[in-house]
Design a protein around this motif. Structure first.
Motif, PDB file in Angstrom:
ATOM      1  N   ALA A  13      35.413  15.624 107.951  1.00  0.00           N
ATOM      2  CA  ALA A  13      35.455  15.988 106.525  1.00  0.00           C
ATOM      3  C   ALA A  13      36.198  14.912 105.748  1.00  0.00           C
ATOM      4  N   TYR A  14      35.745  14.688 104.530  1.00  0.00           N
ATOM      5  CA  TYR A  14      36.485  13.809 103.613  1.00  0.00           C
ATOM      6  C   TYR A  14      37.185  14.720 102.627  1.00  0.00           C
ATOM      7  N   GLY A  15      38.499  14.835 102.728  1.00  0.00           N
ATOM      8  CA  GLY A  15      39.201  15.803 101.886  1.00  0.00           C
ATOM      9  C   GLY A  15      38.603  17.172 102.149  1.00  0.00           C
ATOM     10  N   LYS A  18      32.857  18.691 103.757  1.00  0.00           N
ATOM     11  CA  LYS A  18      32.434  18.563 105.157  1.00  0.00           C
ATOM     12  C   LYS A  18      31.234  17.627 105.226  1.00  0.00           C
ATOM     13  N   ALA A  19      31.393  16.511 105.940  1.00  0.00           N
ATOM     14  CA  ALA A  19      30.292  15.556 106.037  1.00  0.00           C
ATOM     15  C   ALA A  19      29.512  15.774 107.333  1.00  0.00           C
ATOM     16  N   LEU A  20      30.184  16.064 108.416  1.00  0.00           N
ATOM     17  CA  LEU A  20      29.522  16.346 109.689  1.00  0.00           C
ATOM     18  C   LEU A  20      29.956  17.723 110.171  1.00  0.00           C
ATOM     19  N   ALA A  38      18.110  11.810 105.110  1.00  0.00           N
ATOM     20  CA  ALA A  38      18.200  11.560 103.669  1.00  0.00           C
ATOM     21  C   ALA A  38      19.575  11.015 103.314  1.00  0.00           C
ATOM     22  N   ASN A  39      19.734  10.545 102.092  1.00  0.00           N
ATOM     23  CA  ASN A  39      21.035  10.078 101.610  1.00  0.00           C
ATOM     24  C   ASN A  39      22.057  11.203 101.726  1.00  0.00           C
ATOM     25  N   GLY A  40      23.207  10.835 102.223  1.00  0.00           N
ATOM     26  CA  GLY A  40      24.285  11.823 102.312  1.00  0.00           C
ATOM     27  C   GLY A  40      24.187  12.732 103.526  1.00  0.00           C
ATOM     28  N   ALA A  41      23.241  12.468 104.424  1.00  0.00           N
ATOM     29  CA  ALA A  41      23.063  13.342 105.587  1.00  0.00           C
ATOM     30  C   ALA A  41      24.222  13.206 106.570  1.00  0.00           C
ATOM     31  N   GLY A  42      24.898  12.079 106.543  1.00  0.00           N
ATOM     32  CA  GLY A  42      26.046  11.888 107.440  1.00  0.00           C
ATOM     33  C   GLY A  42      25.834  10.809 108.489  1.00  0.00           C
ATOM     34  N   LYS A  43      24.845   9.950 108.261  1.00  0.00           N
ATOM     35  CA  LYS A  43      24.547   8.905 109.252  1.00  0.00           C
ATOM     36  C   LYS A  43      25.688   7.894 109.355  1.00  0.00           C
ATOM     37  N   SER A  44      26.085   7.360 108.203  1.00  0.00           N
ATOM     38  CA  SER A  44      27.176   6.371 108.218  1.00  0.00           C
ATOM     39  C   SER A  44      28.457   6.995 108.741  1.00  0.00           C
ATOM     40  N   THR A  45      28.684   8.235 108.331  1.00  0.00           N
ATOM     41  CA  THR A  45      29.903   8.909 108.769  1.00  0.00           C
ATOM     42  C   THR A  45      29.925   9.030 110.293  1.00  0.00           C
ATOM     43  N   THR A  46      28.780   9.323 110.883  1.00  0.00           N
ATOM     44  CA  THR A  46      28.720   9.413 112.351  1.00  0.00           C
ATOM     45  C   THR A  46      29.128   8.082 112.968  1.00  0.00           C
ATOM     46  N   PRO A  85      28.703  -2.660 109.514  1.00  0.00           N
ATOM     47  CA  PRO A  85      28.870  -1.564 108.566  1.00  0.00           C
ATOM     48  C   PRO A  85      27.846  -1.599 107.440  1.00  0.00           C
ATOM     49  N   GLU A  86      27.709  -0.444 106.803  1.00  0.00           N
ATOM     50  CA  GLU A  86      26.820  -0.340 105.654  1.00  0.00           C
ATOM     51  C   GLU A  86      27.309  -1.292 104.557  1.00  0.00           C
ATOM     52  N   GLY A  87      26.385  -2.010 103.945  1.00  0.00           N
ATOM     53  CA  GLY A  87      26.759  -2.867 102.825  1.00  0.00           C
ATOM     54  C   GLY A  87      27.415  -4.172 103.232  1.00  0.00           C
ATOM     55  N   ASP A 162      24.290  -0.166 110.693  1.00  0.00           N
ATOM     56  CA  ASP A 162      24.125   0.756 109.572  1.00  0.00           C
ATOM     57  C   ASP A 162      23.262   0.110 108.488  1.00  0.00           C
ATOM     58  N   GLU A 163      22.013   0.518 108.439  1.00  0.00           N
ATOM     59  CA  GLU A 163      21.048   0.018 107.455  1.00  0.00           C
ATOM     60  C   GLU A 163      21.003  -1.498 107.355  1.00  0.00           C
ATOM     61  N   PRO A 164      20.676  -2.154 108.455  1.00  0.00           N
ATOM     62  CA  PRO A 164      20.633  -3.621 108.418  1.00  0.00           C
ATOM     63  C   PRO A 164      19.518  -4.163 107.523  1.00  0.00           C
ATOM     64  N   GLU A 194      18.886   3.927 109.762  1.00  0.00           N
ATOM     65  CA  GLU A 194      17.931   3.264 108.866  1.00  0.00           C
ATOM     66  C   GLU A 194      17.369   4.205 107.808  1.00  0.00           C
ATOM     67  N   GLN A 195      17.177   3.643 106.612  1.00  0.00           N
ATOM     68  CA  GLN A 195      16.400   4.327 105.585  1.00  0.00           C
ATOM     69  C   GLN A 195      14.917   4.116 105.857  1.00  0.00           C
ATOM     70  N   ASN A 196      14.632   2.945 106.415  1.00  0.00           N
ATOM     71  CA  ASN A 196      13.248   2.596 106.708  1.00  0.00           C
ATOM     72  C   ASN A 196      12.820   3.304 107.992  1.00  0.00           C
TER      73      ASN A 196
HETATM   74  N1  LIG Z   1      34.904   8.089 101.554  1.00  0.00           N
HETATM   75  C1  LIG Z   1      34.316   9.260 101.251  1.00  0.00           C
HETATM   76  N2  LIG Z   1      34.956  10.174 100.514  1.00  0.00           N
HETATM   77  C2  LIG Z   1      34.393  11.350 100.202  1.00  0.00           C
HETATM   78  N3  LIG Z   1      33.163  11.720 100.592  1.00  0.00           N
HETATM   79  C3  LIG Z   1      32.469  10.845 101.327  1.00  0.00           C
HETATM   80  C4  LIG Z   1      32.996   9.569 101.692  1.00  0.00           C
HETATM   81  N4  LIG Z   1      32.072   8.932 102.433  1.00  0.00           N
HETATM   82  C5  LIG Z   1      31.012   9.747 102.519  1.00  0.00           C
HETATM   83  N5  LIG Z   1      31.243  10.905 101.858  1.00  0.00           N
HETATM   84  C6  LIG Z   1      30.338  12.052 101.760  1.00  0.00           C
HETATM   85  O1  LIG Z   1      29.960  12.425 103.071  1.00  0.00           O
HETATM   86  C7  LIG Z   1      28.578  12.733 103.119  1.00  0.00           C
HETATM   87  C8  LIG Z   1      27.901  11.885 104.182  1.00  0.00           C
HETATM   88  O2  LIG Z   1      27.959  10.524 103.785  1.00  0.00           O
HETATM   89  P1  LIG Z   1      27.363   9.338 104.627  1.00  0.00           P
HETATM   90  O3  LIG Z   1      27.815   8.084 104.014  1.00  0.00           O
HETATM   91  O4  LIG Z   1      27.685   9.571 106.055  1.00  0.00           O
HETATM   92  O5  LIG Z   1      25.814   9.553 104.392  1.00  0.00           O
HETATM   93  P2  LIG Z   1      24.583   8.692 104.885  1.00  0.00           P
HETATM   94  O6  LIG Z   1      23.750   9.574 105.711  1.00  0.00           O
HETATM   95  O7  LIG Z   1      25.048   7.424 105.494  1.00  0.00           O
HETATM   96  O8  LIG Z   1      23.856   8.388 103.506  1.00  0.00           O
HETATM   97  P3  LIG Z   1      23.113   7.076 102.987  1.00  0.00           P
HETATM   98  O9  LIG Z   1      21.757   7.102 103.569  1.00  0.00           O
HETATM   99  O10 LIG Z   1      23.061   7.268 101.511  1.00  0.00           O
HETATM  100  O11 LIG Z   1      23.924   5.901 103.393  1.00  0.00           O
HETATM  101  C9  LIG Z   1      28.047  12.499 101.724  1.00  0.00           C
HETATM  102  O12 LIG Z   1      27.953  13.753 101.089  1.00  0.00           O
HETATM  103  C10 LIG Z   1      29.070  11.643 101.058  1.00  0.00           C
HETATM  104  O13 LIG Z   1      29.149  11.908  99.688  1.00  0.00           O
END
Ligand SMILES: Nc1ncnc2c1ncn2[C@@H]1O[C@H](COP(=O)(O)OP(=O)(O)OP(=O)(O)O)[C@@H](O)[C@H]1O
Ligand SMILES: [Mg+2]
Lengths: 237, 304
Positions: A13-15, A18-20, A38-46, A85-87, A162-164, A194-196
């Motif tokens: 969780a971020y604050g 809940k991300a995962l 999809a965006n925000g699914a939690g891939k990068s967080t994983t 990392p992403e970006g 992460d999204e190369p 990947e988004q692709n």
């Molecule tokens: N540093 C952060 N602080 C607060 N919330 C965050 C932070 N990083 C990610 N989140 C939230 O956690 C959730 C998952 O984010 P994450 O970056 O893992 O998504 P993603 O699947 O990689 O999306 P994308 O395809 O857009 O990169 C999102 O709802 C995002 O808003």
């Protein structure tokens, strides 16, 4: 086959957000596994949780049977997990060469450094030309190459990507995927976000579909490519 | 202004500037890596000066036969070590626990650490708040070159500062630790992903910045041989202005800013001593208005 990476019931969780909420992923050694969603699914967080740069609420991560759930990030790298990392996240005011050098921070073997450099430069001849240039002045595609090259220099047994392909022209996207395949053939296990989705599925052995913090589908990539639900949601029908 | 006077002031300015530059480097390096204005940095030089004072007094009670140059070198080592240790101690005890808290907390803590060091030293029975005469580590020797008065302490201040700056530049640009420092100051998470131990890198920065403050401490004590717990405050403030003038976070900037400020202060003082006291702050205001990123700093576009 040995498991290179296993993520069990991961919660992050971020604050208050809940991300995962219970992600489980297995990556077999020497395979290419992808996570789409999809965006925000939690891939990068994983990926960030595996690398130890975000704190885990609960769950476990094992790397070749070693528990790395609470291992500090810089030690995880030294153990053998590299992460693009992403970006891109270049060190903009360091030269291309310094960016590559810094990735061998944990090891000081000159010969090994020269060999890794050779491998990176043979995959990305462009980086060799630009080695004295400041990373911040590279084009987007060149930066992406540097991000991948830099991660290769850390010599991981597993590479998290992460999204190369983000922001790259279609020709370069193909090239990046072929490079990933090559890195994999050199013996590195790949976990690719990947988004692709179509390309990711075509180039991988196994895939996970993430939806708002949980795994909603998984299976061999070829199977998911034909799955009507996956087709509709992620492959444009 | 006569030419000899001009050169005389220039050399005096370089001497003062050398000390400002050494202090400014610590401010700028710590700011660069954790975006903290370490107000306690000025007090590290006081700690360094007192460490040398006690060390030298102790040695001199044992023997008067020690060659001055040996006494100075040992004193310098004591100053570097004392400065480095007190800096890292503040980092470990005061700043590290606040690393991922709002930046204002660390800033206020830095003010607290500064006041603590000043009052703590003043309250110690064997130190006290008042002046102490700093022993002569080296015998002062003066000579005249083309009508300009020079002395060995002056040359030492400038020479040692330059040697330390060259050493620092080498460390930052050429060594792995220096590259790690630059990487961490740009992007901590990305640095971790390269296997860099971020906390160890921050420690390294405090150790180096503290050592430079310690060096400034011994040089200041040799130049103006009266030491006291508040001795760091004014030079610290001016060195901070020097760091801002050069571009906070920028290492060559701190060196340049230090020397420029020292020179400006000496010329201004020769004109009017009150002007000399105030020139640093006048410069601060002008820089903040005209070029807030400082002489060598880049425009702030990065996220911090
Ligand atoms: N540093 C952060 N602080 C607060 N919330 C965050 C932070 N990083 C990610 N989140 C939230 O956690 C959730 C998952 O984010 P994450 O970056 O893992 O998504 P993603 O699947 O990689 O999306 P994308 O395809 O857009 O990169 C999102 O709802 C995002 O808003
Ligand atoms: Mg993402």
């Amino acid at each position: 086959m040995a498991l290179a990476l296993e993520v069990k019931d991961l919660h992050v969780a971020y604050g208050g957000i809940k991300a995962l909420r219970g992600i489980s992923v297995k990556v077999e050694a020497c395979s290419i596994v992808t996570m789409i969603g999809a965006n925000g699914a939690g891939k990068s967080t994983t990926l960030r949780a595996i690398s130890g740069i975000v704190a885990k609420q609960s769950g476990h991560v094992t790397f070749f049977d070693k528990d790395i759930t609470s291992t500090p990030a810089h030690i995880i790298v030294a153990m053998g997990i590299s992460h693009v990392p992403e970006g891109r996240r270049m060190f903009a005011t360091l030269s291309v060469m310094e960016n590559l050098e810094i990735a061998t921070y944990t090891r000081h073997d000159k010969k090994e450094f020269a060999e890794s450099l050779e491998t990176v430069f043979s995959l990305f001849p462009r980086l060799k030309e630009r080695r004295k240039q400041l990373a911040g002045t590279l084009s987007g595609g060149e930066q992406q190459m540097l991000a991948v090259g830099r991660a290769m220099m850390t010599h991981g047994k597993v590479m998290l990507l992460d999204e190369p392909s983000m922001g790259l022209a279609p020709v370069l996207v193909e090239e990046i995927f072929r490079t990933i395949k090559k890195i994999n053939e050199l013996g590195t296990t790949i976990l690719l976000v990947e988004q692709n989705a179509r390309m990711a599925l075509e180039y991988s052995n196994y895939a996970y579909v993430l939806e708002v913090g949980v795994v909603s589908a998984e299976g061999p990539s070829s199977q998911l490519l034909d799955d009507p639900r996956v087709k509709e949601a992620y492959l444009g029908g | 202004m006569e030419l000899t006077t001009f050169f005389q002031q220039l050399i005096n300015g370089l001497q003062l500037g050398a000390i400002y530059a050494l202090i400014a480097l610590g401010y700028t390096m710590v700011y660069g890596i954790i975006r903290l204005i370490n107000f306690a940095h000025a007090d590290f030089l006081m700690v360094g000066a007192f460490a040398v004072y006690f060390f030298a007094s102790f040695i001199l009670t044992l023997t008067n036969a020690i060659p001055p140059i040996i006494l100075f070198i040992l004193g310098l080592i004591v100053a570097l070590v004392a400065g480095a240790l007190i800096a890292e101690l503040s980092n470990r005890l005061a700043y590290k626990p606040l690393r991922y808290k709002p930046r204002l907390s660390a800033l206020i803590t830095a003010v607290g650490v500064s006041m603590f060091l000043e009052y703590f030293f003043a309250s110690l029975p064997f130190i006290g708040p008042s002046f102490r005469a700093f022993p002569d580590l080296l015998k002062p020797v003066s000579f005249v070159v083309g009508g300009v008065y020079l002395n060995n302490i002056q040359l030492l201040d400038i020479g040692l500062a330059i040697v330390l700056m060259i050493l620092l530049t080498f460390i930052v640009n050429r060594t792995m630790m220096g590259k790690a420092m630059r990487a961490v100051s740009q992007d901590k998470d990305a640095a971790k992903l390269m296997g860099i131990n971020v906390e160890r890198t921050i420690t390294f920065v405090f150790l180096i910045g503290g050592a430079l403050a310690g060096a400034a401490g011994i040089l200041m004590a040799m130049t103006y041989p009266r030491i006291y717990p508040n001795m760091g405050i004014l030079p610290g403030l001016k060195a901070f202005v020097a760091a801002v003038l050069g571009g906070i976070g920028n290492i060559p900037g701190a060196m340049l800013g230090g020397f420029l400020l020292g020179i400006a202060e000496i010329y201004a003082t020769s004109y009017n001593s009150l002007l000399g006291e105030g020139i640093a702050f006048a410069i601060l205001i002008i820089v903040l208005l005209v070029r807030p990123q400082g002489l060598l700093g880049e425009k702030q576009s990065e996220k911090v």
